[in-house]
Design a protein around this motif. Sequence first.
Motif, PDB file in Angstrom:
ATOM      1  N   UNK A 104       0.842  -1.211   0.000  1.00  0.00           N
ATOM      2  CA  UNK A 104       0.000   0.000   0.000  1.00  0.00           C
ATOM      3  C   UNK A 104       0.868   1.248   0.000  1.00  0.00           C
ATOM      4  N   UNK A 105       1.879   1.256   0.844  1.00  0.00           N
ATOM      5  CA  UNK A 105       2.741   2.430   0.952  1.00  0.00           C
ATOM      6  C   UNK A 105       3.546   2.675  -0.323  1.00  0.00           C
ATOM      7  N   UNK A 106       3.788   1.623  -1.087  1.00  0.00           N
ATOM      8  CA  UNK A 106       4.457   1.798  -2.377  1.00  0.00           C
ATOM      9  C   UNK A 106       3.592   2.675  -3.286  1.00  0.00           C
ATOM     10  N   UNK A 107       2.288   2.453  -3.249  1.00  0.00           N
ATOM     11  CA  UNK A 107       1.378   3.301  -4.025  1.00  0.00           C
ATOM     12  C   UNK A 107       1.453   4.753  -3.568  1.00  0.00           C
ATOM     13  N   UNK A 108       1.600   4.974  -2.275  1.00  0.00           N
ATOM     14  CA  UNK A 108       1.700   6.350  -1.769  1.00  0.00           C
ATOM     15  C   UNK A 108       2.902   7.070  -2.368  1.00  0.00           C
ATOM     16  N   UNK A 109       3.946   6.313  -2.680  1.00  0.00           N
ATOM     17  CA  UNK A 109       5.167   6.893  -3.243  1.00  0.00           C
ATOM     18  C   UNK A 109       5.225   6.908  -4.757  1.00  0.00           C
ATOM     19  N   UNK A 110       4.137   6.570  -5.423  1.00  0.00           N
ATOM     20  CA  UNK A 110       4.157   6.528  -6.891  1.00  0.00           C
ATOM     21  C   UNK A 110       4.736   7.778  -7.542  1.00  0.00           C
ATOM     22  N   UNK A 111       4.433   8.992  -7.060  1.00  0.00           N
ATOM     23  CA  UNK A 111       5.017  10.157  -7.719  1.00  0.00           C
ATOM     24  C   UNK A 111       6.548  10.168  -7.699  1.00  0.00           C
ATOM     25  N   UNK A 112       7.154   9.454  -6.763  1.00  0.00           N
ATOM     26  CA  UNK A 112       8.614   9.350  -6.714  1.00  0.00           C
ATOM     27  C   UNK A 112       9.122   8.253  -7.638  1.00  0.00           C
ATOM     28  N   UNK A 113       8.263   7.382  -8.060  1.00  0.00           N
ATOM     29  CA  UNK A 113       8.663   6.138  -8.720  1.00  0.00           C
ATOM     30  C   UNK A 113       8.428   6.127 -10.217  1.00  0.00           C
ATOM     31  N   UNK A 114       7.338   6.718 -10.669  1.00  0.00           N
ATOM     32  CA  UNK A 114       6.947   6.571 -12.072  1.00  0.00           C
ATOM     33  C   UNK A 114       7.458   7.739 -12.907  1.00  0.00           C
ATOM     34  N   UNK A 115       7.612   7.459 -14.169  1.00  0.00           N
ATOM     35  CA  UNK A 115       8.064   8.489 -15.104  1.00  0.00           C
ATOM     36  C   UNK A 115       6.863   9.082 -15.827  1.00  0.00           C
ATOM     37  N   UNK A 116       6.856  10.390 -15.907  1.00  0.00           N
ATOM     38  CA  UNK A 116       5.818  11.073 -16.682  1.00  0.00           C
ATOM     39  C   UNK A 116       6.466  11.909 -17.786  1.00  0.00           C
ATOM     40  N   UNK A 117       7.691  11.567 -18.135  1.00  0.00           N
ATOM     41  CA  UNK A 117       8.394  12.290 -19.193  1.00  0.00           C
ATOM     42  C   UNK A 117       7.589  12.254 -20.484  1.00  0.00           C
ATOM     43  N   UNK A 118       7.432  13.410 -21.096  1.00  0.00           N
ATOM     44  CA  UNK A 118       6.741  13.504 -22.369  1.00  0.00           C
ATOM     45  C   UNK A 118       5.233  13.390 -22.278  1.00  0.00           C
ATOM     46  N   UNK A 119       4.687  13.363 -21.068  1.00  0.00           N
ATOM     47  CA  UNK A 119       3.242  13.237 -20.891  1.00  0.00           C
ATOM     48  C   UNK A 119       2.695  14.584 -20.440  1.00  0.00           C
ATOM     49  N   UNK A 120       1.702  15.053 -21.153  1.00  0.00           N
ATOM     50  CA  UNK A 120       1.062  16.289 -20.729  1.00  0.00           C
ATOM     51  C   UNK A 120       0.078  15.960 -19.626  1.00  0.00           C
ATOM     52  N   UNK A 121       0.354  16.473 -18.444  1.00  0.00           N
ATOM     53  CA  UNK A 121      -0.535  16.235 -17.303  1.00  0.00           C
ATOM     54  C   UNK A 121      -0.485  17.466 -16.414  1.00  0.00           C
ATOM     55  N   UNK A 122      -1.533  17.649 -15.669  1.00  0.00           N
ATOM     56  CA  UNK A 122      -1.564  18.760 -14.726  1.00  0.00           C
ATOM     57  C   UNK A 122      -0.412  18.605 -13.746  1.00  0.00           C
ATOM     58  N   UNK A 123      -0.221  17.400 -13.247  1.00  0.00           N
ATOM     59  CA  UNK A 123       0.882  17.107 -12.339  1.00  0.00           C
ATOM     60  C   UNK A 123       1.056  15.606 -12.271  1.00  0.00           C
ATOM     61  N   UNK A 124       2.221  15.195 -11.776  1.00  0.00           N
ATOM     62  CA  UNK A 124       2.453  13.764 -11.577  1.00  0.00           C
ATOM     63  C   UNK A 124       1.419  13.207 -10.613  1.00  0.00           C
ATOM     64  N   UNK A 125       1.113  13.960  -9.553  1.00  0.00           N
ATOM     65  CA  UNK A 125       0.119  13.488  -8.579  1.00  0.00           C
ATOM     66  C   UNK A 125      -1.251  13.328  -9.215  1.00  0.00           C
ATOM     67  N   UNK A 126      -1.620  14.239 -10.103  1.00  0.00           N
ATOM     68  CA  UNK A 126      -2.918  14.125 -10.777  1.00  0.00           C
ATOM     69  C   UNK A 126      -2.952  12.859 -11.628  1.00  0.00           C
ATOM     70  N   UNK A 127      -1.869  12.595 -12.340  1.00  0.00           N
ATOM     71  CA  UNK A 127      -1.812  11.410 -13.182  1.00  0.00           C
ATOM     72  C   UNK A 127      -1.819  10.138 -12.328  1.00  0.00           C
ATOM     73  N   UNK A 128      -1.092  10.151 -11.221  1.00  0.00           N
ATOM     74  CA  UNK A 128      -1.095   9.002 -10.312  1.00  0.00           C
ATOM     75  C   UNK A 128      -2.486   8.781  -9.732  1.00  0.00           C
ATOM     76  N   UNK A 129      -3.183   9.857  -9.405  1.00  0.00           N
ATOM     77  CA  UNK A 129      -4.552   9.743  -8.898  1.00  0.00           C
ATOM     78  C   UNK A 129      -5.482   9.127  -9.925  1.00  0.00           C
ATOM     79  N   UNK A 130      -5.339   9.544 -11.187  1.00  0.00           N
ATOM     80  CA  UNK A 130      -6.154   8.960 -12.255  1.00  0.00           C
ATOM     81  C   UNK A 130      -5.853   7.473 -12.396  1.00  0.00           C
ATOM     82  N   UNK A 131      -4.571   7.116 -12.311  1.00  0.00           N
ATOM     83  CA  UNK A 131      -4.159   5.716 -12.427  1.00  0.00           C
ATOM     84  C   UNK A 131      -4.774   4.866 -11.320  1.00  0.00           C
ATOM     85  N   UNK A 132      -4.598   5.284 -10.071  1.00  0.00           N
ATOM     86  CA  UNK A 132      -5.114   4.507  -8.940  1.00  0.00           C
ATOM     87  C   UNK A 132      -6.640   4.438  -9.002  1.00  0.00           C
TER      88      UNK A 132
END
Length: 160
Positions: free
Chosen positions: A44-72
């Motif tokens: 569970x805690x690994x999911x909490x750290x997703x913004x530190x873990x995943x790459x959003x290079x080249x992706x238009x998003x409001x923020x990494x956290x927004x994209x992680x929220x959409x993913x989860x």
Amino acid sequence: MKLSRPEARALVHKLWQEFLDKKGYSVEEIKSLVASVNDDLTIRDYFLGLPCEVSTDGIEAVSTSALCGEFVSSLALVAQDNGITQTELVPFMAIVATFFIDMGEQAEAITALQGSLYLNPDYSLSKLLLQGVIQGSINAEVLTTMRSDLHAKVAEAMAE
């Protein structure tokens, strides 16, 4: 089937790529991941750290956290549509709330946390986050610092 930590980590990254590629998820993989998140707080805690873990290079998003929220959220929706109970999705509600906090969306975070506590009044992460958000002691800056401090340890534990 519950996953080992390394299996869960690999599956999270596989599903992340499928999310980015707009591919469908395997229902069995989602069910295994939900069971594992409910069984192992490190996963569970690994999911909490997703913004530190995943790459959003080249992706238009409001923020990494927004994209992680959409993913989860997308994982939770597929799970719910395929027989996973809302109670089993409480950890995902708390995780999404952290991404709302990151974005400064306190009202949305409070709604998600209250919903998770309605389903499971004893869920400690939701209780802690809700209290912190209402008192103002947990905000985006505090959460980012906590995430940065803890994620390396969680990621290391996921490799075991």
